[in-house]
Design an enzyme around this catalytic site. Structure first.
Site, PDB file in Angstrom:
ATOM      1  N   SER A 238      -9.648   1.884   3.013  1.00 24.71           N
ATOM      2  CA  SER A 238      -8.767   2.602   2.117  1.00 24.71           C
ATOM      3  C   SER A 238      -7.760   1.721   1.366  1.00 24.71           C
ATOM      4  O   SER A 238      -7.194   2.171   0.382  1.00 24.71           O
ATOM      5  CB  SER A 238      -8.008   3.664   2.908  1.00 24.71           C
ATOM      6  OG  SER A 238      -7.143   3.055   3.846  1.00 24.71           O
TER       7      SER A 238
ATOM      8  N   LYS B  62       0.851  -1.192   0.000  1.00 21.73           N
ATOM      9  CA  LYS B  62       0.000   0.000   0.000  1.00 21.73           C
ATOM     10  C   LYS B  62       0.886   1.242   0.000  1.00 21.73           C
ATOM     11  O   LYS B  62       1.903   1.274   0.695  1.00 21.73           O
ATOM     12  CB  LYS B  62      -0.901  -0.043   1.240  1.00 21.73           C
ATOM     13  CG  LYS B  62      -1.954   1.045   1.292  1.00 21.73           C
ATOM     14  CD  LYS B  62      -2.819   0.882   2.544  1.00 21.73           C
ATOM     15  CE  LYS B  62      -3.906   1.925   2.642  1.00 21.73           C
ATOM     16  NZ  LYS B  62      -4.751   1.732   3.846  1.00 21.73           N
TER      17      LYS B  62
ATOM     18  N   SER C 256      -9.777  -0.417   7.210  1.00 23.47           N
ATOM     19  CA  SER C 256      -9.198  -0.240   5.866  1.00 23.47           C
ATOM     20  C   SER C 256      -8.508  -1.468   5.267  1.00 23.47           C
ATOM     21  O   SER C 256      -8.161  -1.452   4.084  1.00 23.47           O
ATOM     22  CB  SER C 256      -8.210   0.924   5.869  1.00 23.47           C
ATOM     23  OG  SER C 256      -8.899   2.141   5.871  1.00 23.47           O
TER      24      SER C 256
END
Lengths: 97, 500
Positions: free
Chosen positions: B154, B79, B178
């Protein structure tokens, strides 16, 4: 609670965050809406509860004060928007008469 | 069989036995990315050349007789709010568009040391603030099961990359859901570990008392494998857990006879959609069939979790993001001749709307006149939630509930109304407040073929119970074996074909 445009403006100054007039109005409206859930906290009986900062029982953690290498100045400066020699360079910070 | 749809635990032994070279594996992944990522948009940055170079080096070492490291040749996606040395790390923010860290996050260092190969950096909601990956300042990511829908967020880019075969495993971060919510929306396994189990060093901080890094994988065995590789004490994280850790792959025993599984009735409220409820009820039946004792429990404080979460996370964000001042790294606005104006302008121009909204809210709840009423109260509610969890875990080995109230929603559906978007995290925030582990695993599909996730939670540092329950459920079901039809998005072959 209702959050006004003036509240948003005041917060933006505290947070050093430039917002346009439109953003201030929009955020005031949206944050007032969001505050409807946040206000529900007042209904909860938390009389005997402590304020919980971290979800762990470690508390404050100490370590020996050992000397270790830190970042190389060139590396630390490698993402600087502006620099001079081995320093970060910024616009003026003092008023000069 | 496609190379890039293999699980890590299938792929690694093949590399070890030299049935396939690391270069072939990495090339298959890169081929898949070039064939479909223009549709999915999981990646902000693909490190193709570097990955191929590392692959060739690994092959040379293996050919020279060196033993394979535990994750030798494993293609992973990271990420883009996790720092990677020499590889651009943007947090999907204009502010950090040109930022290249000079050090690796501890998790990245550990993966590299074990032989994993970083394929690239995946998209997210700016600074991990959001639930759909639509708050990315770069572009939105789409759900590989249906391009009209969001992948969740996210960590939407990481979730999409795994299920689309653009990476074998990925790392995500989870502050209020997330990792788990996008795992649920994309039909994969996503685990948020206990607070402090995995080092946060090198994670671009959002709400430090609730930030976690964790694995996102195709199945529970891979999840245990990656968790084991990244967990463990790190002196660079002041809240790092100093205890001994088990071998997580050893808890993968498909036996939950007698395990006591609690269902908080607050998780079955009016906000839960019918299809998710049906799938969840079937999952409960399955757990009972496997010998678990399912009991209803009540945790009244849960319904205040979301409110406490938004107060605490916004407060911490407003403080954390003060570091973005346009001085040491990141964006600097031009046209100001003093530093204070420069900082305010840089932040105003460099941050997107959701980030600014949370900084304003966070500053508001921390201001002197509101501090006790909002921030202090939220911290006391947090104690209450934690106490409720502790009490429930005195009777239950784990808790289960739906991961999210709905399946993946359509792009644009919730972007105008932040409150509506926040509600999709209502079931995932309580574990972040209390620092307990939670995992989302696939537990069904709706009539349109969209995945549904089951969340399992356990006592702090009891990842073993979590993984065991998850593994037993997975082994007794077929949901994790389904793949989206990637081919329909591309005219070219989508890559990775091989006969094994």
């Amino acid at each position: 609670m209702s959050i006004t445009k003036e509240d948003v403006e005041r917060m933006s100054i505290l947070a050093r965050l430039e917002l346009s007039e439109d953003e201030q109005s929009l955020f005031a409206e949206q944050l007032s809406e969001i505050s409807r859930i946040i206000d529900s906290l007042a209904e909860v009986d938390t009389e005997d509860m402590d304020e919980m900062i971290f979800p762990s029982e470690l508390g404050n953690v100490f370590r020996e004060d050992t000397v270790l290498p830190s970042a190389d100045p060139e590396e630390a400066l490698s993402n600087a928007p502006d620099r001079e020699d081995r320093f970060f360079k910024v616009p003026r910070i003092l008023e000069v008469d | 069989m496609r190379l890039n749809e293999l699980k890590a635990h299938e792929l690694l032994p093949m590399i070890r036995r030299k049935e396939v070279s690391v270069e072939e594996v990495v090339a298959a992944i890169l081929h898949r990315i070039s064939a479909i990522d223009s549709k999915i948009r999981a990646y902000i940055t693909v490190a193709g050349e570097e990955a191929l170079k590392k692959a060739k080096e690994a092959d040379a070492r293996l050919a020279g007789g060196e033993p394979a490291r535990p994750l030798e040749g494993l293609p992973v996606a990271i990420k883009d709010n996790i720092c990677t040395q020499g590889l651009r790390t943007t947090a999907a923010s204009r502010f950090l568009e040109g930022f290249t860290p000079f050090y690796d996050a501890t998790v990245v260092e550990r993966l590299k040391d074990k032989g994993a190969i970083i394929i690239g950096k995946t998209n997210l909601d700016e600074f991990a603030m959001g639930s759909s990956t639509e708050n990315s300042a770069m572009f939105p990511t789409r759900n590989p099961w249906d391009l009209k829908r969001v992948p969740g967020g996210s960590s939407g880019g990481s979730a999409a990359s795994v299920i689309a075969g653009e990476a074998v495993c990925a790392l995500g971060s989870d502050t209020g859901g997330s990792i788990r919510q996008p795992a649920s929306f994309c039909g994969i396994v996503g685990l948020k570990p206990s607070y402090g189990l995995v080092s946060r060093y090198g994670l671009i901080g959002y709400a430090s008392s609730m930030d976690h890094i964790g694995p996102m994988t195709r199945d529970v065995r891979d999840c245990a494998l990656i968790l084991g590789a990244i967990a463990g004490y790190d002196s660079k994280d002041s809240q790092s857990y100093p205890g001994e850790l088990p071998d997580y792959t050893e808890c993968l025993v498909p036996d939950i006879k007698g395990m006591k599984v609690g269902v908080p009735k607050e998780y079955l409220d009016e906000g839960l959609s019918g299809t998710v409820r049906d799938a969840f009820m079937k999952a409960l039946d399955k757990l009972e069939e496997l010998g678990a004792k399912v009991v209803e429990v009540s945790m009244p404080s849960l319904k205040h979790s979301l409110a406490a979460y938004y107060v605490i996370s916004s407060a911490e964000a407003s403080s954390n993001l003060a570091r973005f001042d346009g001085v040491r790294y990141g964006y600097r606005a031009t046209g100001s001749d003093d530093s204070m104006t420069m900082m305010a302008m840089s932040r105003g121009e460099g941050f997107g709307p959701e980030v600014k909204r949370r900084i304003v809210l966070g500053t508001y709840v921390l201001s002197a006149e509101n501090y006790d009423k909002y921030f202090g109260e939220a911290l006391r509610v947090r104690s209450l939630v934690t106490r409720d969890f502790r009490e429930v875990f005195e009777v239950c080995d784990c808790l289960v509930g739906p991961t999210s109230p709905t399946v993946a929603f359509e792009a644009g559906e919730k972007t105008r109304d932040p409150l509506e978007m926040y509600l999709s995290d209502v079931y995932t925030v309580p574990p972040n407040l209390a620092g307990i582990p939670g995992v989302s695993i696939p537990c069904g599909f709706d009539e349109e073929g969209m995945p549904i996730g089951l969340q399992i939670m356990a006592r702090q540092y009891n990842e073993e119970a979590l993984l065991r329950a998850a593994y037993a459920f997975e082994q007794a079901t077929e949901f994790h074996k389904r793949n989206p039809e990637i081919e329909k998005y591309t005219k070219e072959p989508a890559g990775g074909e091989m006969s094994v």
